[in-house]
Design a protein around this motif. Structure first.
Motif, PDB file in Angstrom:
ATOM      1  N   HIS A 190      43.599  46.272  34.140  1.00 21.69           N
ATOM      2  CA  HIS A 190      42.549  45.518  34.832  1.00 21.69           C
ATOM      3  C   HIS A 190      42.069  44.332  34.007  1.00 21.69           C
ATOM      4  CE1 HIS A 190      39.421  45.027  37.794  1.00 21.69           C
ATOM      5  NE2 HIS A 190      38.493  45.082  36.877  1.00 21.69           N
ATOM      6  N   GLN A 318      28.886  35.097  40.244  1.00 23.09           N
ATOM      7  CA  GLN A 318      28.434  34.694  41.576  1.00 23.09           C
ATOM      8  C   GLN A 318      27.805  33.299  41.561  1.00 23.09           C
ATOM      9  OE1 GLN A 318      29.267  36.537  44.050  1.00 23.09           O
ATOM     10  NE2 GLN A 318      28.041  35.947  45.809  1.00 23.09           N
ATOM     11  N   TYR A 325      35.831  32.903  41.118  1.00 22.48           N
ATOM     12  CA  TYR A 325      36.919  33.843  41.445  1.00 22.48           C
ATOM     13  C   TYR A 325      38.267  33.366  40.899  1.00 22.48           C
ATOM     14  CZ  TYR A 325      39.063  37.515  44.342  1.00 22.48           C
ATOM     15  OH  TYR A 325      39.722  38.634  44.780  1.00 22.48           O
TER      16      TYR A 325
ATOM     17  N   GLY B 263      41.942  38.294  42.803  1.00 26.78           N
ATOM     18  CA  GLY B 263      42.530  39.290  43.698  1.00 26.78           C
ATOM     19  C   GLY B 263      42.929  38.653  45.018  1.00 26.78           C
ATOM     20  N   TYR B 410      39.290  46.711  43.567  1.00 25.37           N
ATOM     21  CA  TYR B 410      38.058  46.091  43.055  1.00 25.37           C
ATOM     22  C   TYR B 410      38.200  44.574  43.026  1.00 25.37           C
ATOM     23  CZ  TYR B 410      34.284  44.591  40.086  1.00 25.37           C
ATOM     24  OH  TYR B 410      33.180  43.914  39.605  1.00 25.37           O
ATOM     25  N   ARG B 411      39.331  44.106  42.502  1.00 19.35           N
ATOM     26  CA  ARG B 411      39.530  42.643  42.435  1.00 19.35           C
ATOM     27  C   ARG B 411      39.530  42.039  43.838  1.00 19.35           C
ATOM     28  NH1 ARG B 411      44.390  41.549  40.991  1.00 19.35           N
ATOM     29  NH2 ARG B 411      45.290  43.559  40.427  1.00 19.35           N
ATOM     30  N   ASP B 412      40.178  42.738  44.770  1.00 26.42           N
ATOM     31  CA  ASP B 412      40.215  42.239  46.151  1.00 26.42           C
ATOM     32  C   ASP B 412      38.811  42.235  46.770  1.00 26.42           C
ATOM     33  OD1 ASP B 412      42.956  42.024  45.926  1.00 26.42           O
ATOM     34  OD2 ASP B 412      43.436  43.711  47.242  1.00 26.42           O
ATOM     35  N   ARG B 414      35.931  42.007  45.405  1.00 23.07           N
ATOM     36  CA  ARG B 414      34.959  41.062  44.834  1.00 23.07           C
ATOM     37  C   ARG B 414      34.935  39.747  45.605  1.00 23.07           C
ATOM     38  NH1 ARG B 414      31.504  38.557  43.821  1.00 23.07           N
ATOM     39  NH2 ARG B 414      30.301  38.182  41.903  1.00 23.07           N
ATOM     40  N   LEU B 415      36.059  39.367  46.199  1.00 24.19           N
ATOM     41  CA  LEU B 415      36.105  38.103  46.940  1.00 24.19           C
ATOM     42  C   LEU B 415      35.260  38.159  48.208  1.00 24.19           C
ATOM     43  CD1 LEU B 415      37.192  35.240  47.243  1.00 24.19           C
ATOM     44  CD2 LEU B 415      39.299  36.162  48.184  1.00 24.19           C
ATOM     45  N   GLN B 417      32.422  39.130  48.563  1.00 27.14           N
ATOM     46  CA  GLN B 417      31.035  38.731  48.287  1.00 27.14           C
ATOM     47  C   GLN B 417      30.907  37.212  48.168  1.00 27.14           C
ATOM     48  OE1 GLN B 417      30.581  41.211  44.682  1.00 27.14           O
ATOM     49  NE2 GLN B 417      28.953  42.312  45.741  1.00 27.14           N
ATOM     50  N   ILE B 418      32.055  36.538  48.201  1.00 29.91           N
ATOM     51  CA  ILE B 418      32.038  35.087  47.975  1.00 29.91           C
ATOM     52  C   ILE B 418      32.475  34.308  49.214  1.00 29.91           C
ATOM     53  CG2 ILE B 418      33.065  33.216  46.627  1.00 29.91           C
ATOM     54  CD1 ILE B 418      33.389  35.235  44.313  1.00 29.91           C
TER      55      ILE B 418
END
Lengths: 361, 446
Positions: A190, A318, A325, B263, B410-412, B414-415, B417-418
């Motif tokens: 990770h 954020q 990202y 992600g 998790y990586r996927d 997180r996007l 939220q953006i």
């Protein structure tokens, strides 16, 4: 070891120079993590400077379990992790391995990794307390310390593995040369991109040495060192994340003004700062102990700190919106690193099980 | 059958199934114990055609996508997902989500709110892979402006031929382009837009418009055959925003690099360049200066499916965690035998069930509601991240290994939220939508 304020300040300044000169150049592009060769060069430079080493370094990482040396270790790892968590993790790992070797009386020789894993589900507490483990505890301890396979997180270049064993109701240690082990890297982890996850098997391998004396005390210290390392590295990365988020918020405009002037962004930055401040306060109290009570104390601090730091890192990301990202911006790497550090050497829920079990005793 | 610690075996007199059997026969149906999974239970609760659709998409995702998940979770994604998209096209997944009879859905499914159909589809695809799910689903986002344009002609001329190609397995995809390097949140929020100066502009020329500028983070932009691009008219602000259909063959249009993302890597986010791209009048979507309205309409339609994407990703992580704790032993017992592990799994089931309830409720009307769309997106995105964190933690030091897929989830997650507006912007969209009521209360409080 007791350092005066001036000595500590000088040592930290030297480390900052080291990080600027050695670590920063290979960390400039977060989407291209430092290679194993680059990490090896940094380790060599760190060894030359006395930050890590098999022989007892005076001003190095994990020089001793004394408060002054632990404080210095925290400062060194914080400094390094603000720039690169993976490299900080590797330095902490090999320095921790060297410290355990010294405590067990093994001769120096190459970078050693102490494969301690985490505290498991609580059975460890009974052994460290000197009690007789139940059959259920023994089964768990056999799994934790009796198996042939371990996972370790480290960059290539390590040469020895130190493994705790649970035998005849006590903790003993075995030291293996890497050549006799079957070690493979598992593709893709990770975070902590500068290191790899290794699956190491000692099946059929003969250890170079065994130590039974003070096995439990060294295990406590080793687990404490791992716990403090994980905490301090995550704290360092989060410091870096918050600094970068503040900088970005002072440059980026949306809605006709700098985003730092939007309460939504201020809230994110404020939340991150609160989380970081709380984690720093927890970190201040973390120590390296040789007994169950001290281990319990440090583990508890760690379990409290990681969720705060992960939350702070995600808030900082954020602030960047879509840019956060993207791998070349570096914020997502910090979040991945923090998530990874949360899981290494025992997750918060495992630590809670460990502490909860001891409460019952 | 192996026993589950702490749970009475089915034959025990105190177990629920056995206890219920002691009741009067006419009462038993009222308390029936049915040992079916949550997924099965939810599916049976759907109208028949939608239930069958859900089964079909789940089977499709498991048989066609699952084997390719890791190979597409890579840094550089230049080799693309052509084969997967072609297969998805042949399966009708690139030509559905349109009002009947335009799309490829059977009328029994298309007779249901398409938002609900989209939610079911995105959950099932993303339960296997958030990135591949987005790669397939982004096409629908790109086509939405054409449907909201209110001009059947452009649908007939531009959309239907593309859908027919998709059905033949020759992907002809649409992408949706609003974000600019200097304008992310501003193009998703009214107050921000009011002071935003868009950098992508359109200048009048003979027979059409010359587009200049740059868009970023465009899902599927690298392979799209056509892009619905939003640009301000020369010398005017975002109130002049107009949607233009830019086709890949147009001179001056050039997809740039694909971003390196944390992600959802199977779906490239691409930079698009417009250098004097001549767009004919016939490719103006919905009329001049209607871009902002179309954009806000599209976002209301697309935010619930983003909630469904988050739900799917969370479910995938949960399923991965369940599989792990059922097969992994510690201390001679499988992890699922431990009560604390059962609690953690139960919490994931609670969280994903709550997400699904919200998604399905928000998607069950034909016309999306701004507050509900944004609330659903925010709640699901935040909950999905939490579920994925929990899944990673349950796996312990196996949780960060890529091959176990929960770290990818998790990586996927997180996007979510953006994109489609950050969760902060979506919260403000809820307030914007409730402004009248709030203003009235403010008046009372004067």
């Amino acid at each position: 070891m007791t350092l005066t304020h001036e000595e500590l300040t000088d040592a930290v300044a030297a480390v900052r120079d080291f990080v600027r000169a050695e670590v920063a150049p290979v960390s400039a592009r977060p989407e291209c993590p430092a290679s194993a060769d680059e990490v090896a060069r940094i380790v060599a430079a760190a060894r030359e400077m006395g930050l890590v080493g098999a022989d007892a370094p005076e001003l190095g990482i994990w020089a001793s379990p004394e408060p002054g040396a632990v404080e210095l270790t925290k400062r060194i790892l914080l400094c390094t992790a603000e720039t690169n968590a993976g490299i900080a993790c590797h330095l902490a790992t090999v320095a921790g391995g060297a410290a355990a070797c010294r405590e067990l009386g093994f001769a120096a020789g190459g970078d050693t990794v102490a494969a301690t894993g985490g505290p498991g589900r609580g059975a460890l507490g009974s052994v460290l307390g000197g009690g007789d483990p139940t059959p259920e505890d023994s089964a768990e301890l056999d799994d934790l310390f009796g198996g042939d396979e371990v996972l370790i997180q480290v960059a290539d270049g390590w040469s020895r593995l130190l493994v705790p064993r649970f035998t005849a109701g006590a903790i003993t240690w075995e030291l293996y040369q890497r050549e006799v082990l079957d070690a493979v890297t598992l593709t893709g982890s990770h975070g902590l991109d500068e290191t790899s996850t290794w699956r190491v098997s000692s099946a059929g391998a003969e250890p170079e040495g065994r130590r039974a004396d003070a096995g439990a005390a060294v295990l406590c210290r080793t687990l404490c060192r791992a716990a403090v390392s994980m905490m301090v590295i995550a704290t360092g990365t989060t410091r870096g994340a918050l600094a970068r988020a503040r900088e970005y918020a002072g440059e980026r405009r949306q809605g006709g003004r700098l985003i730092r002037d939007h309460p939504a962004v201020r809230l994110l930055l404020g939340q991150a700062e609160v989380g970081l401040a709380a984690a720093e306060a927890l970190l201040d109290r973390a120590e390296v102990a040789a007994d169950r009570t001290g281990l319990r104390h440090t583990m508890g601090l760690r379990a409290a700190a990681h969720p705060l730091l992960c939350r702070a890192a995600t808030d900082a990301l954020q602030v960047f919106g879509g840019y956060g990202y993207m791998r070349d911006v570096g914020m997502e790497k910090i979040l991945r690193d923090n998530q990874h550090l949360r899981l290494l050497h025992g997750t918060p829920r495992e630590i809670c099980l460990f502490l909860g079990r001891q409460e019952d005793e | 059958m192996i026993n589950l610690d702490g749970i009475l075996p089915a034959g025990d007199p105190l177990s629920v199934p056995t206890a219920f059997r002691a009741l009067e026969s006419w009462v038993r149906p009222l308390v029936a114990y049915d040992p079916i999974s949550l997924w099965e239970n939810d599916t049976r609760a759907l109208p028949g055609a939608l239930g069958r659709y859900r089964r079909r998409i789940r089977d499709y995702a498991r048989t066609e996508l699952a084997a390719h998940v890791l190979e597409h979770d890579v840094d550089r994604h230049d080799d693309g997902t052509d084969a997967i998209l072609a297969a998805a096209g042949r399966a009708g997944l690139l030509s559905d989500l349109l009002p009947w009879p335009l799309g490829s859905l059977p009328w029994t499914v298309a007779a249901r709110p398409l938002g609900l159909v989209a939610a079911i589809k995105m959950e099932e695809l993303c339960a296997v892979c958030g990135g591949l799910g987005l790669a397939i689903g982004a096409n629908a986002l790109g086509t939405l402006p054409l449907l909201l344009a209110g001009r059947p002609g452009i649908v007939r001329r531009k959309l239907l031929p593309a859908l027919r190609k998709n059905r033949r397995g020759e992907p002809s995809l649409f992408a949706y382009a609003i974000t600019e390097p200097g304008a992310g949140s501003d193009v998703e929020d009214g107050a921000g837009a009011a002071v935003c100066r868009p950098q992508t502009t359109a200048r009048r020329t003979g027979g059409g418009w010359l587009l200049n500028g740059r868009k970023v983070f465009i899902s599927g932009g690298d392979t799209a055959a056509a892009v619905t691009v939003f640009a301000a008219l020369e010398g005017e602000g975002i109130e002049s925003w107009t949607c233009f259909l830019v086709e890949r063959s147009m001179k001056g249009y050039k997809p740039g690099r694909n971003e390196l993302k944390m992600g959802q890597r199977a779906s490239p986010a691409t930079e698009l360049f417009f250098d004097d791209v001549l767009v004919p009048d016939a490719n103006v979507v919905g009329g001049l200066r209607r871009g902002w309205a179309i954009n806000r309409g599209v976002l209301n339609y697309s935010r619930v499916p983003v909630g469904a994407i988050a739900l799917g990703i969370a479910r995938g992580a949960m399923e991965g965690a369940i599989e792990f704790v059922c097969r992994t032993k510690l201390g001679s017992r499988q992890l699922i035998q431990y009560q604390d592990v059962q609690l953690a799994i139960a919490q994931m089931m609670i969280d994903t069930s709550a997400m699904r309830a919200m998604v399905w409720q928000s998607a069950s009307s034909w016309v999306p509601h701004q507050s509900r769309a944004s609330m659903t997106k925010v709640f699901c995105a935040d909950t999905a991240v939490r579920v994925c964190e929990s899944a990673m933690e349950l796996l312990g030091d196996h949780g960060f290994l890529r091959r176990n897929l929960v770290e990818k989830a998790y990586r996927d997650a997180r996007l979510t939220q953006i994109y489609e507006g950050t969760n902060q912007i979506n919260r403000l969209a809820v307030i914007e939508d409730q402004a009248e009521e709030l203003r009235a209360l403010m008046e009372e409080g004067r």
